[in-house]
Design an enzyme around this catalytic site. Sequence first.
Site, mmCIF file in Angstrom:
data_model
loop_
_atom_site.group_PDB
_atom_site.id
_atom_site.type_symbol
_atom_site.label_atom_id
_atom_site.label_comp_id
_atom_site.label_asym_id
_atom_site.label_seq_id
_atom_site.Cartn_x
_atom_site.Cartn_y
_atom_site.Cartn_z
ATOM 1 N N CYS A 100 0.848 -1.168 0.197
ATOM 2 C CA CYS A 100 -0.028 -0.209 0.161
ATOM 3 C C CYS A 100 0.694 1.141 0.145
ATOM 4 C CB CYS A 100 -0.873 0.178 1.366
ATOM 5 S SG CYS A 100 -2.014 -1.434 1.412
ATOM 6 N N HIS A 147 -3.463 6.875 2.997
ATOM 7 C CA HIS A 147 -3.746 5.653 2.389
ATOM 8 C C HIS A 147 -5.196 5.225 2.924
ATOM 9 C CE1 HIS A 147 -3.850 1.601 1.101
ATOM 10 N NE2 HIS A 147 -3.783 0.955 2.383
ATOM 11 N N ASN A 184 -10.257 -0.407 0.053
ATOM 12 C CA ASN A 184 -8.729 -0.172 -0.027
ATOM 13 C C ASN A 184 -8.358 -0.787 -1.181
ATOM 14 O OD1 ASN A 184 -6.104 -0.618 0.393
ATOM 15 N ND2 ASN A 184 -6.330 -1.710 2.547
HETATM 16 O O1 UT7 Z 1 -3.893 -1.653 3.622
HETATM 17 C C1 UT7 Z 1 -2.770 -2.154 4.291
HETATM 18 C C2 UT7 Z 1 -2.605 -1.835 5.816
HETATM 19 N N1 UT7 Z 1 -4.014 -2.561 6.211
HETATM 20 C C3 UT7 Z 1 -4.592 -1.963 7.221
HETATM 21 O O2 UT7 Z 1 -4.252 -0.726 7.681
HETATM 22 C C4 UT7 Z 1 -5.730 -2.502 7.869
HETATM 23 C C5 UT7 Z 1 -5.616 -2.422 9.462
HETATM 24 N N2 UT7 Z 1 -6.569 -3.184 9.912
HETATM 25 C C6 UT7 Z 1 -7.932 -2.686 10.200
HETATM 26 O O3 UT7 Z 1 -8.275 -1.843 9.684
HETATM 27 C C7 UT7 Z 1 -8.683 -3.523 11.209
HETATM 28 O O4 UT7 Z 1 -8.256 -4.362 12.118
HETATM 29 C C8 UT7 Z 1 -9.878 -4.506 10.506
HETATM 30 C C9 UT7 Z 1 -11.050 -3.447 9.622
HETATM 31 C C10 UT7 Z 1 -9.152 -5.469 9.610
HETATM 32 C C11 UT7 Z 1 -10.813 -5.396 11.448
HETATM 33 O O5 UT7 Z 1 -11.379 -4.363 12.459
HETATM 34 P P1 UT7 Z 1 -10.801 -4.677 14.077
HETATM 35 O O6 UT7 Z 1 -11.787 -3.672 14.796
HETATM 36 O O7 UT7 Z 1 -9.624 -4.733 14.069
HETATM 37 O O8 UT7 Z 1 -11.757 -6.111 14.176
HETATM 38 P P2 UT7 Z 1 -11.088 -7.461 14.657
HETATM 39 O O9 UT7 Z 1 -10.199 -8.098 13.728
HETATM 40 O O10 UT7 Z 1 -10.357 -7.327 16.113
HETATM 41 O O11 UT7 Z 1 -12.126 -8.453 14.913
HETATM 42 C C12 UT7 Z 1 -13.236 -8.261 15.821
HETATM 43 C C13 UT7 Z 1 -14.148 -9.104 15.700
HETATM 44 C C14 UT7 Z 1 -13.909 -10.633 15.706
HETATM 45 O O12 UT7 Z 1 -14.708 -11.349 16.284
HETATM 46 P P3 UT7 Z 1 -14.619 -11.989 17.826
HETATM 47 O O13 UT7 Z 1 -13.249 -12.699 17.797
HETATM 48 O O14 UT7 Z 1 -14.440 -10.740 18.816
HETATM 49 O O15 UT7 Z 1 -15.788 -12.866 17.940
HETATM 50 C C15 UT7 Z 1 -14.034 -10.991 14.305
HETATM 51 O O16 UT7 Z 1 -14.040 -12.253 13.744
HETATM 52 O O17 UT7 Z 1 -15.059 -9.003 14.473
HETATM 53 C C16 UT7 Z 1 -15.151 -10.124 13.773
HETATM 54 N N3 UT7 Z 1 -15.082 -9.687 12.207
HETATM 55 C C17 UT7 Z 1 -16.118 -9.504 11.640
HETATM 56 N N4 UT7 Z 1 -17.606 -9.500 11.841
HETATM 57 C C18 UT7 Z 1 -18.415 -9.385 10.755
HETATM 58 C C19 UT7 Z 1 -14.114 -9.944 11.705
HETATM 59 N N5 UT7 Z 1 -14.480 -9.512 10.139
HETATM 60 C C20 UT7 Z 1 -15.702 -9.255 10.386
HETATM 61 C C21 UT7 Z 1 -16.779 -9.107 9.414
HETATM 62 N N6 UT7 Z 1 -18.127 -8.855 9.713
HETATM 63 N N7 UT7 Z 1 -16.440 -8.716 8.032
#
Ligand code: UT7
Length: 323
Positions: free
Chosen positions: A111, A250, A280
Site C-alpha cells: 500500500c 492511504h 482499500n
Molecule cells: O492497507 C494495508 C494495511 N491494512 C490496514 O491498515 C488494515 C488495518 N486493520 C484494520 O483496519 C482492522 O483491524 C480491520 C478492519 C481489518 C478489522 O477491524 P477490528 O476492529 O480490528 O476487528 P478484529 O479483527 O479485532 O475483529 C473483531 C471481531 C472478531 O470477532 P470476535 O473474535 O471478537 O468474536 C472478528 O471475527 O469482528 C469479527 N469480524 C467480523 N464480523 C463481521 C471480522 N471481520 C468481520 C466482518 N463482519 N467482516
Amino acid sequence: MYSKITGTGSYFPDKVLTNADLEKIVDTSDEWITSRTGIKERRISENETTSDMAFKASLEAINSAGLESKDIDGVILATCTPDYLIPSSACLLAAKLNLKTPYAFDINAACSGFIYALGVADSLIKNGLGKNILVVGAERLSSIIDWTDRNTCILLGDGAGAAVLSASSEPGIRSICMQADGEYAEILTCRAGGSNALYDRDNFNIKENLFFMKGNEVFKIAVRSMAEIAVEAVEKSGLALEDVDYFIPHQANVRIIDAAAKRLKLEHDKVIITLDKFGNTSAATIPTALDISVKSGKIKKGDNVVSAAFGGGLTWASIFFTM
Ligand code: UT7
C-alpha cells in the site's frame, strides 16, 4: 531543480460490490463493515488486468499534464498484483501507451508503493534521468482475495491512479520519507506468484496462498506509524503543520485516518476520504484520491498536500508536496 506533479488520472472498473452484496457471501453486515472500516462499496474488475486499468488512468494523467506519450521518459508502476511475474506491468503499460524507449519497472511496497514510486521518480529527475516520469499505482486485488475470509474480503477493491512527475524550477515535492520493517512480514501476506509458492507447486494450496492479514495487529502499528511519518514529512519539508492544506491518507480504515488527521491537527474537511466508495485499493488509493480531488476542484494549484501510507512488508511512507 525540483520535481512537480503536472498531471493526474484515475480509473475504476464499473462493477460495484456493496456491503449488502458481501452479506450474501460471508457472515458479515453493512453495520459491521461501515462502523469498523468506513467502507460502503468497492469496485471489482471483471476482465480488466492491472495494466489495462493503469493504461486508462495514465492516458488521463498524460493528457492533463498537457503532454503526449512521446514526452514520457520513464514508467514506474507500483503494484502488488501485477499481470505477470515477467514482464513487469510497467513494460506492458509502456507498450499499451506506445512508448518507444522509456525505462519501465514495477515497485512492490504494497500500500506504500505509490509514495515509494514517487520517491524513486523524484530522485531520477534530480539526477537528470528524465524530465517527465509516469508514476502509477494500480491493483487488481480481487484476484488475490480469499472470498471465504470475512476478515479481509470486505476490505479490498480494484482500480488505478496515475500522475506525471516533471522536472520543475519551482517546488513540487518538498519531502519524502520511506520506511520498512520485515520483522512483521508475516502479518500481511500473499504468497501466490512468489517463487517459494511455485517451487512447491505439487502441494500448492490456493487458500494458503491468497491475501492474508492479522488485521488488528496491522491496525495497531498502522495507527502509530502512519501518523508519525505524516508529521515527519511536514517537519522535514521546512514548512509547518499550519501550512498543510490537504491530507491524502492511504484508504485502509477511517479509524486509522482519523488518528493520523488528529496528529496533523487537521479538520475533517482537509482530509480526503474515498474509501467509502472504493475500499482499500492498496497502491492505487493515493493517486486515485489525488485525481478525484483535483477533478472536483478541491485540490488546486499551489495547495500543500501531505500524503501517508502504510502496508504489507511492513512498509510505510509519506510525502509533502505543493500542487
Ligand atoms: O492497507 C494495508 C494495511 N491494512 C490496514 O491498515 C488494515 C488495518 N486493520 C484494520 O483496519 C482492522 O483491524 C480491520 C478492519 C481489518 C478489522 O477491524 P477490528 O476492529 O480490528 O476487528 P478484529 O479483527 O479485532 O475483529 C473483531 C471481531 C472478531 O470477532 P470476535 O473474535 O471478537 O468474536 C472478528 O471475527 O469482528 C469479527 N469480524 C467480523 N464480523 C463481521 C471480522 N471481520 C468481520 C466482518 N463482519 N467482516
